[in-house]
Motif scaffolding. Structure first.
Motif, PDB file in Angstrom:
ATOM      1  N   SER A 113       0.896  -1.164  -0.108  1.00  0.00           N
ATOM      2  CA  SER A 113      -0.012   0.142  -0.008  1.00  0.00           C
ATOM      3  C   SER A 113       0.755   1.323   0.043  1.00  0.00           C
ATOM      4  CB  SER A 113      -0.825   0.079   1.242  1.00  0.00           C
ATOM      5  OG  SER A 113      -0.377   0.078   2.517  1.00  0.00           O
ATOM      6  N   SER A 116       2.104   1.667  -3.638  1.00  0.00           N
ATOM      7  CA  SER A 116       0.839   2.207  -4.215  1.00  0.00           C
ATOM      8  C   SER A 116       0.611   3.748  -4.157  1.00  0.00           C
ATOM      9  CB  SER A 116      -0.472   1.395  -4.262  1.00  0.00           C
ATOM     10  OG  SER A 116      -1.027   1.507  -2.915  1.00  0.00           O
ATOM     11  N   ASP A 212       3.641  -3.738  -6.155  1.00  0.00           N
ATOM     12  CA  ASP A 212       3.174  -2.481  -5.714  1.00  0.00           C
ATOM     13  C   ASP A 212       1.552  -2.420  -5.687  1.00  0.00           C
ATOM     14  OD1 ASP A 212       5.674  -1.629  -5.653  1.00  0.00           O
ATOM     15  OD2 ASP A 212       5.569  -0.437  -7.526  1.00  0.00           O
ATOM     16  N   ALA A 213       0.902  -3.624  -5.762  1.00  0.00           N
ATOM     17  CA  ALA A 213      -0.590  -3.721  -5.793  1.00  0.00           C
ATOM     18  C   ALA A 213      -1.016  -4.628  -4.604  1.00  0.00           C
ATOM     19  CB  ALA A 213      -0.845  -4.532  -7.060  1.00  0.00           C
ATOM     20  N   SER A 294       8.801   3.933  -6.131  1.00  0.00           N
ATOM     21  CA  SER A 294       7.471   4.396  -5.682  1.00  0.00           C
ATOM     22  C   SER A 294       7.272   4.348  -4.416  1.00  0.00           C
ATOM     23  CB  SER A 294       6.311   3.127  -6.252  1.00  0.00           C
ATOM     24  OG  SER A 294       6.601   2.109  -5.983  1.00  0.00           O
TER      25      SER A 294
END
Length: 294
Positions: A113, A116, A212-213, A294
């Motif tokens: 999370s 993301s 990243d999901a 990210s």
């Protein structure tokens, strides 16, 4: 951001102390405030009341002829015998799948999370060491998972006692455990359920460091857990099933026997902890070498 860049940032930060970054209380408060935590807690707390209503509408599990299918008394058939029986029944119907969901959610959503939301690299640049970040998130995720697993039987015991009274734990195989002994035995069963869910926690946490999901990490852990349950149902595998964590997931029922049985629970703990240690180690090792963008 690479691990080398993070090290350079830490070396140039005055007064930097790795042990003071991302305290557990801060991470716990962040996770507590998330909507999914509240929703999951509400679902688990509501389940016992849904079952009480279902028994009331259906007339109760003991109202059928002979007390059960083919005249046999099962765990479901003794659900309304006492509050302890009702708590055990709620644990039985939820341990196979429902309790898998919060464990996968809390452990699988925690790192993915952040990625993301594009906040993971900023946490590492704060600077928070990677091992410290994973450790804080893992401890908090396991703490919330334990709270979720404990919440259900505690609410069920309180609601069941109010609905069906306080009394001995009636055993489907005959006999009963005194009311004073049923609570420690139930606590032992809950502890085993938590340990058995460490495999799901390890899967979810490892996947959370690889993607990243968040949905992919959570869904992947739940899916692989279901695959394990399916494989355990394949009797052709014979003794190989004993190496599957799913094979021992209901070994906690041995804690509810008149004479406490440890064999199945000890084997289940060894299998689950072994898988979990490997998965957690893979998560830390892989994340330490990962380029976080990210």
């Amino acid at each position: 951001m690479s691990a080398v860049e993070e090290t350079r940032v830490r070396e140039t930060a005055p007064g930097y102390r790795a042990g003071r970054t991302l305290p557990l209380r801060v991470e716990a408060l962040r996770q507590w405030r998330r909507r999914r935590t509240m929703v999951m807690g509400g679902v688990l707390a509501a389940l016992p009341f849904v079952m009480i209503i279902a028994f009331a509408v259906g007339g109760g599990p003991d109202d059928g002829p002979g007390g059960g299918a083919n005249g046999r008394i099962s765990l479901i058939d003794t659900a309304t015998a006492s509050g302890a029986n009702f708590a055990v029944t709620c644990l039985f119907v939820s341990a196979g799948f429902l309790l898998v969901v919060p464990v996968a959610l809390f452990c699988g959503d925690t790192v993915a999370s952040e990625a993301s939301w594009s906040s993971l690299r900023y946490l590492l640049a704060s600077p928070v060491p990677r091992a410290r970040l994973l450790w804080s998130k893992l401890v908090v995720a396991l703490g919330f998972s334990l709270a979720a697993i404990v919440l259900l039987p505690v609410v069920a015991l309180a609601a069941g006692t109010a609905a069906y009274g306080w009394g001995p734990l009636r055993l489907p195989t005959g006999g009963a455990l005194p009311a004073g002994d049923s609570v420690p035995r139930l606590a032992l069963a809950v502890a085993f359920v938590f340990v058995s869910q460490l495999v799901t926690a390890g899967l979810a946490f490892w996947l959370s460091t690889r993607t990243d999901a968040p949905l992919g990490a959570v869904g992947g852990a739940v899916g692989l857990t279901i695959v394990g349950n399916v494989l355990d149902a394949v009797t052709a595998l014979g003794s190989w099933r004993e190496f599957l964590p799913a094979h021992w997931q209901f070994a906690w029922a041995d804690a509810l026997q008149p004479q406490l049985e440890w064999g199945g629970m000890v084997k289940g703990v060894v299998v689950s902890v072994s898988y979990a240690v490997v998965l957690f180690a893979l998560a830390f090792r892989g994340f330490s070498r990962k380029d976080v963008t990210s």
